[in-house]
Design a protein around this motif. Sequence first.
Motif, short mmCIF file in Angstrom:
data_model
loop_
_atom_site.label_atom_id
_atom_site.label_comp_id
_atom_site.label_asym_id
_atom_site.label_seq_id
_atom_site.Cartn_x
_atom_site.Cartn_y
_atom_site.Cartn_z
N ALA A 31 23.89 27.58 -29.96
CA ALA A 31 23.43 26.24 -29.59
C ALA A 31 23.26 26.07 -28.08
N ALA A 32 23.91 26.93 -27.30
CA ALA A 32 23.82 26.81 -25.83
C ALA A 32 22.39 26.95 -25.35
N ALA A 33 21.56 27.66 -26.09
CA ALA A 33 20.17 27.85 -25.68
C ALA A 33 19.28 26.68 -26.08
N GLY A 34 19.86 25.71 -26.80
CA GLY A 34 19.07 24.59 -27.29
C GLY A 34 18.76 23.56 -26.22
N LYS A 35 17.90 22.62 -26.61
CA LYS A 35 17.51 21.56 -25.68
C LYS A 35 18.68 20.60 -25.49
N PRO A 36 18.98 20.23 -24.25
CA PRO A 36 20.13 19.35 -24.00
C PRO A 36 20.00 17.99 -24.67
N GLU A 37 18.77 17.45 -24.73
CA GLU A 37 18.61 16.14 -25.33
C GLU A 37 18.92 16.14 -26.83
N LYS A 38 19.00 17.33 -27.41
CA LYS A 38 19.37 17.44 -28.83
C LYS A 38 20.84 17.85 -28.97
N VAL A 39 21.22 18.96 -28.37
CA VAL A 39 22.57 19.52 -28.55
C VAL A 39 23.63 18.64 -27.90
N ILE A 40 23.41 18.27 -26.65
CA ILE A 40 24.41 17.48 -25.93
C ILE A 40 24.50 16.07 -26.49
N ALA A 41 23.36 15.47 -26.78
CA ALA A 41 23.37 14.11 -27.32
C ALA A 41 24.12 14.05 -28.64
N LYS A 42 23.96 15.06 -29.47
CA LYS A 42 24.65 15.09 -30.76
C LYS A 42 26.17 15.12 -30.56
N ALA A 43 26.63 15.91 -29.61
CA ALA A 43 28.06 16.00 -29.33
C ALA A 43 28.61 14.69 -28.81
N VAL A 44 27.84 14.02 -27.97
CA VAL A 44 28.30 12.74 -27.42
C VAL A 44 28.37 11.68 -28.53
N ARG A 45 27.36 11.65 -29.38
CA ARG A 45 27.38 10.68 -30.49
C ARG A 45 28.58 10.91 -31.41
N LYS A 46 28.92 12.17 -31.62
CA LYS A 46 30.07 12.50 -32.46
C LYS A 46 31.37 11.98 -31.83
N ASP A 47 31.52 12.16 -30.53
CA ASP A 47 32.71 11.65 -29.84
C ASP A 47 32.77 10.13 -29.90
N PHE A 48 31.61 9.49 -29.73
CA PHE A 48 31.58 8.02 -29.75
C PHE A 48 31.99 7.50 -31.12
N THR A 92 35.75 18.78 -22.12
CA THR A 92 34.44 19.42 -22.25
C THR A 92 34.50 20.57 -23.24
N PHE A 93 35.55 21.36 -23.16
CA PHE A 93 35.71 22.45 -24.12
C PHE A 93 35.76 21.91 -25.55
N ARG A 94 36.44 20.78 -25.75
CA ARG A 94 36.60 20.23 -27.09
C ARG A 94 35.31 19.55 -27.58
N SER A 95 34.65 18.84 -26.69
CA SER A 95 33.44 18.13 -27.09
C SER A 95 32.27 19.06 -27.39
N PHE A 96 32.20 20.18 -26.69
CA PHE A 96 31.04 21.05 -26.80
C PHE A 96 31.41 22.41 -27.42
N ARG A 97 32.11 22.32 -28.54
CA ARG A 97 32.50 23.54 -29.25
C ARG A 97 31.32 24.26 -29.87
N LYS A 98 30.19 23.60 -30.00
CA LYS A 98 28.99 24.26 -30.50
C LYS A 98 28.27 25.02 -29.40
N VAL A 99 28.71 24.79 -28.17
CA VAL A 99 28.08 25.44 -27.01
C VAL A 99 28.93 26.60 -26.49
N LEU A 100 30.24 26.37 -26.36
CA LEU A 100 31.16 27.37 -25.86
C LEU A 100 32.10 27.81 -26.98
N ASP A 101 32.30 29.10 -27.11
CA ASP A 101 33.09 29.68 -28.19
C ASP A 101 34.55 29.23 -28.09
#
Length: 503
Positions: free
Chosen positions: A363-380, A260-269
Amino acid sequence: MAETKREIERKYESDDSGLPDLTGVGGVANVLDKGVVELDATYHDTADERLARSSITLRRRTGGSDAGWHLKFPVSTGVRDEIQAPLSDTLPEELAALVRSRVRDAELIPVVRLRSARDLRHLVDADGTLLAEVSVDAVRAERLTEGGGTAQWTEIEVELADGVETALLDKVEKRLRKAGVRPSDSPSKLARALAETAPAKKKARRGPKRPKAPVTAGDHVLAYVRAQRDAIVELDPAVRQDVEDSVHKMRVATRRMRSTFRSFRKVLDRTVTDRLGVELKWLAAELGLDRDREVLTERLTAALDEVPAELVSGPVHERLQLWANASHRGARSRLIGVLDSRRYLTLLDDLDAVVAAPPLLEAAAGKPEKVIAKAVRKDFAKVSDLVEQGMEVPPGHDRDLALHDARKKAKRTRYAAETATPALGDPAAALAKSMKSLQSLLGDHQDSVMARQTLRELSAVAHAAGESAFTYGLLYGREERRAAAVEEELPGVWREIKGGAPV
């Protein structure tokens, strides 16, 4: 030596402290009066009541048939696992170790003393077999910390005997309710004592705040991180007790958090989380020493059981068992040392700090359907590249490494999709499911790689001892075929996964 007992009980209150006749309820043929027992228990906790916040109780009790130290962990409503140790003046180290993940460096001090006059009855069947204990407890509570008060009350407690179906509790409760007895509002005597004897300024406290429902991308990521932190802390006692599958579950929690830390580096420092990722990787590796042995032992034992007796040459079963036991003993001793280490306890403190004061980025304040989805697509996308590259590599060592890398990336994508599921719903859940399927397939391939390595080592030892290595070679060949079957299946599986939209 500590002993563990599953405790299944229910607590009740009655205005007149009366206990109705329970004869005839659910097979109860007789109610035996066992007299009044005086119990004196001192409960220990940290000054900020860390054990109580986790619904854990630790007490030293005299009186009754089970005087000693008692440590209770919640299992479900009305069900707890009680670990008992002999009576001593100081807390036994084996119990202290089981609460270390909660207590850390804080001192355990006496917080409440409960003295109870227990009027005890045994509910028995027609053969005199114990079905349950019922007691009417007159309780006097005294807060032992500064500013505390006293309280007293009477409660009824019904505890099942070992092996008795819980349906009996339902039938007993029905009789009690008809007599005006009502279920207690407190889950335990300690919980009630803490509430009723607390200093006035603390009585309004209702325990730790529950996190708000996730709204932003940061909320969803933190909810997942918090769940993994909780899992690591809660699994610690089970790992120490060598509970089945506990090591695996704890290792998965560490991997989930690190991913989670690695996938969501745009959310957590990452200047904060990268350091924690290193420590989580270390912990997962230490946990893996025992887990890998478990997986290999199960795999090789099952494979050997399928070999006809006439093809088993030499003491193969015995040598495999010796290897497994020796590996387990060494791994267990090392793992307990890890859980007692300063490095591990510091990691737990650091994870608490991240949850309490998360290093959120913009980015943590952003909409999940945008920020989180982008991170998941990148991992995929990364999984896709690794799988396709691995299939192009010729069979052999290099392909084994490539498919192992793809498996690790599939895990990371699966965990990212799990994080996304509460926000994105079915598409994320479907991706998590497909990544789990891919992970399982590639995991079977990697297990074959590791099994062949172990078989080579066992074969060399057997050969040096003058034993036949024939059966080890036979098993090695079968493992080669299993790996080849996975490699043949992979292209079709991957086409089906890739055909579906990630999120």
